[in-house]
Write a protein that holds these residues in place. Structure first.
Motif, PDB file in Angstrom:
ATOM      1  N   GLY A 196      29.073  -5.126  66.302  1.00  0.00           N
ATOM      2  CA  GLY A 196      29.877  -4.060  65.722  1.00  0.00           C
ATOM      3  C   GLY A 196      29.852  -4.085  64.206  1.00  0.00           C
ATOM      4  O   GLY A 196      29.224  -4.943  63.573  1.00  0.00           O
ATOM      5  N   PHE A 197      30.546  -3.135  63.631  1.00  0.00           N
ATOM      6  CA  PHE A 197      30.582  -2.939  62.179  1.00  0.00           C
ATOM      7  C   PHE A 197      31.127  -4.183  61.467  1.00  0.00           C
ATOM      8  O   PHE A 197      30.455  -4.808  60.641  1.00  0.00           O
ATOM      9  N   ILE A 198      32.358  -4.576  61.814  1.00  0.00           N
ATOM     10  CA  ILE A 198      32.981  -5.717  61.143  1.00  0.00           C
ATOM     11  C   ILE A 198      32.369  -7.027  61.630  1.00  0.00           C
ATOM     12  O   ILE A 198      32.103  -7.936  60.837  1.00  0.00           O
ATOM     13  N   GLY A 199      32.125  -7.142  62.929  1.00  0.00           N
ATOM     14  CA  GLY A 199      31.613  -8.383  63.499  1.00  0.00           C
ATOM     15  C   GLY A 199      30.286  -8.810  62.908  1.00  0.00           C
ATOM     16  O   GLY A 199      30.072  -9.996  62.597  1.00  0.00           O
ATOM     17  N   SER A 200      29.372  -7.858  62.738  1.00  0.00           N
ATOM     18  CA  SER A 200      28.054  -8.216  62.202  1.00  0.00           C
ATOM     19  C   SER A 200      28.156  -8.615  60.734  1.00  0.00           C
ATOM     20  O   SER A 200      27.486  -9.557  60.284  1.00  0.00           O
ATOM     21  N   ALA A 201      28.997  -7.919  59.970  1.00  0.00           N
ATOM     22  CA  ALA A 201      29.183  -8.278  58.559  1.00  0.00           C
ATOM     23  C   ALA A 201      29.820  -9.656  58.425  1.00  0.00           C
ATOM     24  O   ALA A 201      29.441 -10.453  57.549  1.00  0.00           O
ATOM     25  N   LEU A 202      30.785  -9.948  59.299  1.00  0.00           N
ATOM     26  CA  LEU A 202      31.419 -11.263  59.271  1.00  0.00           C
ATOM     27  C   LEU A 202      30.419 -12.349  59.646  1.00  0.00           C
ATOM     28  O   LEU A 202      30.390 -13.420  59.019  1.00  0.00           O
ATOM     29  N   ALA A 203      29.592 -12.092  60.664  1.00  0.00           N
ATOM     30  CA  ALA A 203      28.600 -13.084  61.087  1.00  0.00           C
ATOM     31  C   ALA A 203      27.680 -13.447  59.928  1.00  0.00           C
ATOM     32  O   ALA A 203      27.392 -14.633  59.691  1.00  0.00           O
ATOM     33  N   GLU A 204      27.215 -12.454  59.187  1.00  0.00           N
ATOM     34  CA  GLU A 204      26.352 -12.718  58.028  1.00  0.00           C
ATOM     35  C   GLU A 204      27.048 -13.634  57.022  1.00  0.00           C
ATOM     36  O   GLU A 204      26.434 -14.565  56.485  1.00  0.00           O
ATOM     37  N   THR A 205      28.308 -13.363  56.747  1.00  0.00           N
ATOM     38  CA  THR A 205      29.052 -14.146  55.762  1.00  0.00           C
ATOM     39  C   THR A 205      29.232 -15.587  56.220  1.00  0.00           C
ATOM     40  O   THR A 205      29.051 -16.531  55.439  1.00  0.00           O
ATOM     41  N   LEU A 206      29.581 -15.787  57.494  1.00  0.00           N
ATOM     42  CA  LEU A 206      29.788 -17.143  58.002  1.00  0.00           C
ATOM     43  C   LEU A 206      28.485 -17.925  58.060  1.00  0.00           C
ATOM     44  O   LEU A 206      28.447 -19.125  57.745  1.00  0.00           O
ATOM     45  N   ARG A 225      27.410 -19.282  54.674  1.00  0.00           N
ATOM     46  CA  ARG A 225      28.113 -20.453  54.145  1.00  0.00           C
ATOM     47  C   ARG A 225      27.878 -21.702  54.987  1.00  0.00           C
ATOM     48  O   ARG A 225      28.450 -22.757  54.726  1.00  0.00           O
ATOM     49  N   GLY A 226      27.046 -21.569  56.043  1.00  0.00           N
ATOM     50  CA  GLY A 226      26.639 -22.744  56.795  1.00  0.00           C
ATOM     51  C   GLY A 226      27.219 -22.912  58.173  1.00  0.00           C
ATOM     52  O   GLY A 226      26.969 -23.925  58.843  1.00  0.00           O
ATOM     53  N   ASP A 227      28.009 -21.955  58.654  1.00  0.00           N
ATOM     54  CA  ASP A 227      28.602 -22.067  59.986  1.00  0.00           C
ATOM     55  C   ASP A 227      27.577 -21.733  61.073  1.00  0.00           C
ATOM     56  O   ASP A 227      26.611 -21.003  60.837  1.00  0.00           O
ATOM     57  N   ASN A 228      27.806 -22.259  62.270  1.00  0.00           N
ATOM     58  CA  ASN A 228      27.081 -21.842  63.466  1.00  0.00           C
ATOM     59  C   ASN A 228      27.892 -20.756  64.145  1.00  0.00           C
ATOM     60  O   ASN A 228      29.117 -20.887  64.286  1.00  0.00           O
ATOM     61  N   VAL A 229      27.239 -19.700  64.580  1.00  0.00           N
ATOM     62  CA  VAL A 229      27.945 -18.549  65.150  1.00  0.00           C
ATOM     63  C   VAL A 229      27.361 -18.179  66.501  1.00  0.00           C
ATOM     64  O   VAL A 229      26.134 -18.072  66.656  1.00  0.00           O
ATOM     65  N   LEU A 230      28.232 -17.999  67.482  1.00  0.00           N
ATOM     66  CA  LEU A 230      27.859 -17.392  68.752  1.00  0.00           C
ATOM     67  C   LEU A 230      28.430 -15.988  68.766  1.00  0.00           C
ATOM     68  O   LEU A 230      29.656 -15.807  68.723  1.00  0.00           O
ATOM     69  N   ARG A 284      19.622  -7.404  61.636  1.00  0.00           N
ATOM     70  CA  ARG A 284      19.962  -7.750  60.248  1.00  0.00           C
ATOM     71  C   ARG A 284      20.606  -9.135  60.182  1.00  0.00           C
ATOM     72  O   ARG A 284      20.284  -9.943  59.299  1.00  0.00           O
ATOM     73  N   VAL A 285      21.511  -9.427  61.113  1.00  0.00           N
ATOM     74  CA  VAL A 285      22.154 -10.738  61.146  1.00  0.00           C
ATOM     75  C   VAL A 285      21.114 -11.835  61.405  1.00  0.00           C
ATOM     76  O   VAL A 285      21.087 -12.867  60.720  1.00  0.00           O
ATOM     77  N   GLN A 286      20.261 -11.607  62.385  1.00  0.00           N
ATOM     78  CA  GLN A 286      19.259 -12.620  62.741  1.00  0.00           C
ATOM     79  C   GLN A 286      18.261 -12.860  61.618  1.00  0.00           C
ATOM     80  O   GLN A 286      17.724 -13.964  61.480  1.00  0.00           O
ATOM     81  N   GLY A 287      18.044 -11.852  60.784  1.00  0.00           N
ATOM     82  CA  GLY A 287      17.117 -11.997  59.671  1.00  0.00           C
ATOM     83  C   GLY A 287      17.772 -12.426  58.373  1.00  0.00           C
ATOM     84  O   GLY A 287      17.097 -12.562  57.350  1.00  0.00           O
ATOM     85  N   SER A 288      19.085 -12.664  58.406  1.00  0.00           N
ATOM     86  CA  SER A 288      19.824 -13.018  57.189  1.00  0.00           C
ATOM     87  C   SER A 288      19.741 -14.512  56.928  1.00  0.00           C
ATOM     88  O   SER A 288      19.223 -15.286  57.742  1.00  0.00           O
ATOM     89  N   ALA A 289      20.259 -14.921  55.767  1.00  0.00           N
ATOM     90  CA  ALA A 289      20.313 -16.346  55.443  1.00  0.00           C
ATOM     91  C   ALA A 289      21.125 -17.078  56.504  1.00  0.00           C
ATOM     92  O   ALA A 289      22.268 -16.707  56.793  1.00  0.00           O
ATOM     93  N   GLY A 290      20.534 -18.103  57.099  1.00  0.00           N
ATOM     94  CA  GLY A 290      21.216 -18.846  58.152  1.00  0.00           C
ATOM     95  C   GLY A 290      21.099 -18.214  59.521  1.00  0.00           C
ATOM     96  O   GLY A 290      21.751 -18.665  60.470  1.00  0.00           O
ATOM     97  N   GLY A 291      20.287 -17.162  59.650  1.00  0.00           N
ATOM     98  CA  GLY A 291      20.151 -16.465  60.928  1.00  0.00           C
ATOM     99  C   GLY A 291      19.675 -17.345  62.066  1.00  0.00           C
ATOM    100  O   GLY A 291      19.904 -17.043  63.236  1.00  0.00           O
ATOM    101  N   ASN A 292      19.038 -18.472  61.737  1.00  0.00           N
ATOM    102  CA  ASN A 292      18.583 -19.411  62.774  1.00  0.00           C
ATOM    103  C   ASN A 292      19.751 -20.138  63.428  1.00  0.00           C
ATOM    104  O   ASN A 292      19.584 -20.775  64.475  1.00  0.00           O
TER     105      ASN A 292
END
Length: 333
Positions: A10-20, A23-28, A48-56
């Motif tokens: 979603g709109f907010i969820g994907s933006a939040l995932a990128e931010t976390l 900064r080094g968090d693991n996200v499911l 976009r999230v998967q291709g962002s910094a930390g997307g791995n």
């Protein structure tokens, strides 16, 4: 340790995932990619999230969190540090057409996330509420201390019910929780069913835009970057629990905050800014007030400002052109 985000496409969820992730968090991320609006933008957000910094460090589960068996499978044996439950059936007007979707996603789904949080012994559950809970309140700005027991739509009623369920779990199980009442979120990668997207699309196409209540509408428009900053601030500071059960209740680890821009903008001014950014005038189709809608929203943010240091920084004069620029780039227009 993993942070779970529902509504991750979603709109907010994907933006939040990128931010976390940055900064080094693991996200499911959990999302069922339903067709309430075009799922293509949801898939594009995930890419976009998967291709962002930390997307791995991002794992995704295509899962309906209102299905407990599927939810348990998606979470698996991960050690969950925190949950940000943003997934829901959104939309005030759609709740008049398809109430069952709201009962299943917003009530059953919220209860499922509470159970997952309880049994996983997470350190903090942050969940999305809505400014819609204020209903027909005419005291402005809306304060978290105001009564919110007169919802004007089923959507609003489900969000108020979520707050009550969370209050109970905080009391019974001492589960630390923060509820966030979002006020009209907009910005790049926004939702196609929201006014900002609809107005921009129609103005660029030369089509009339629907304007309700003769334009006598005000909203507290909040830019996505400010919303994410508020969610992260809440996530990082769970409410305290003194562990003492008191007469008539308890000191529960449950906080509720407004997240808004702390300004109520008239809809006609918003339309004017979109016209400027699009470089063309809008054709207005005035329509009556819609059932379930409210005339004005305006967030009192004193509580989140004082407790978490939240301070919005992006007004609509900056945010709207940024959205329109993104929209034109995304659609190649």
């Amino acid at each position: 340790m993993t942070i779970v985000i529902t509504g991750a496409a979603g709109f907010i969820g994907s933006a939040l995932a990128e931010t976390l992730l940055a900064r080094g968090d693991n996200v499911l991320g959990i999302d069922n990619l339903n067709d309430y609006y075009d799922p293509q933008i949801k898939r594009d957000r995930l890419a976009r999230v998967q291709g962002s910094a930390g997307g791995n460090r991002f794992a995704f589960a295509n899962c309906d969190f209102s299905d407990m068996a599927a939810l348990k499978t998606a979470v698996g044996d991960r050690k969950i540090e925190a949950i940000v439950h943003l997934g829901a059936q959104a939309g005030v007007r759609y709740s008049l057409e398809n109430p069952a979707a709201y009962i299943q996603s917003n009530l059953v789904g919220h209860a499922n996330m509470l159970e997952i949080a309880r049994h996983s012994e997470v350190g903090h559950l942050v969940y999305a509420s809505s400014s819609s809970v204020y209903g027909g309140n005419d005291k402005l700005p809306f304060s978290v201390d105001d009564r919110v027991d007169h919802p004007l739509s089923l959507y609003a009623a489900t969000k108020k019910a979520d707050e009550l369920m969370s209050e109970t779990y905080a009391h019974l199980y001492r589960l630390p929780q923060t509820g966030l009442r979002f006020f009209t979120v907009y910005g790049p990668w926004g939702r196609p069913d929201m006014a900002m997207w609809i107005f921009t699309r129609k103005i660029l196409a030369g089509d009339p835009i629907p304007v309700f209540n003769k334009g006598e509408m005000w909203r507290d428009f909040t830019f996505i970057d400010d919303i994410v900053a508020g969610v992260v601030a809440a996530l990082d500071k769970p409410p305290a629990d003194d562990g003492l059960v008191k007469a008539g209740g308890s000191s529960k680890p449950h906080a509720i905050y407004n997240i808004g821009n702390n300004r109520s903008e008239k809809l006609t001014r918003v339309i004017g800014l979109i016209e400027q950014a699009c470089g063309r005038k809008a054709e207005i189709d005035y329509q009556p007030m819609q059932n379930g809608d409210v005339q004005r929203t305006y967030a009192d943010i004193d509580a989140i400002r004082n407790d978490l240091g939240y301070e919005p920084t992006t007004g609509i004069d900056v945010g709207i052109p940024r959205f329109v620029d993104w929209y034109r780039d995304y659609h190649g227009s």
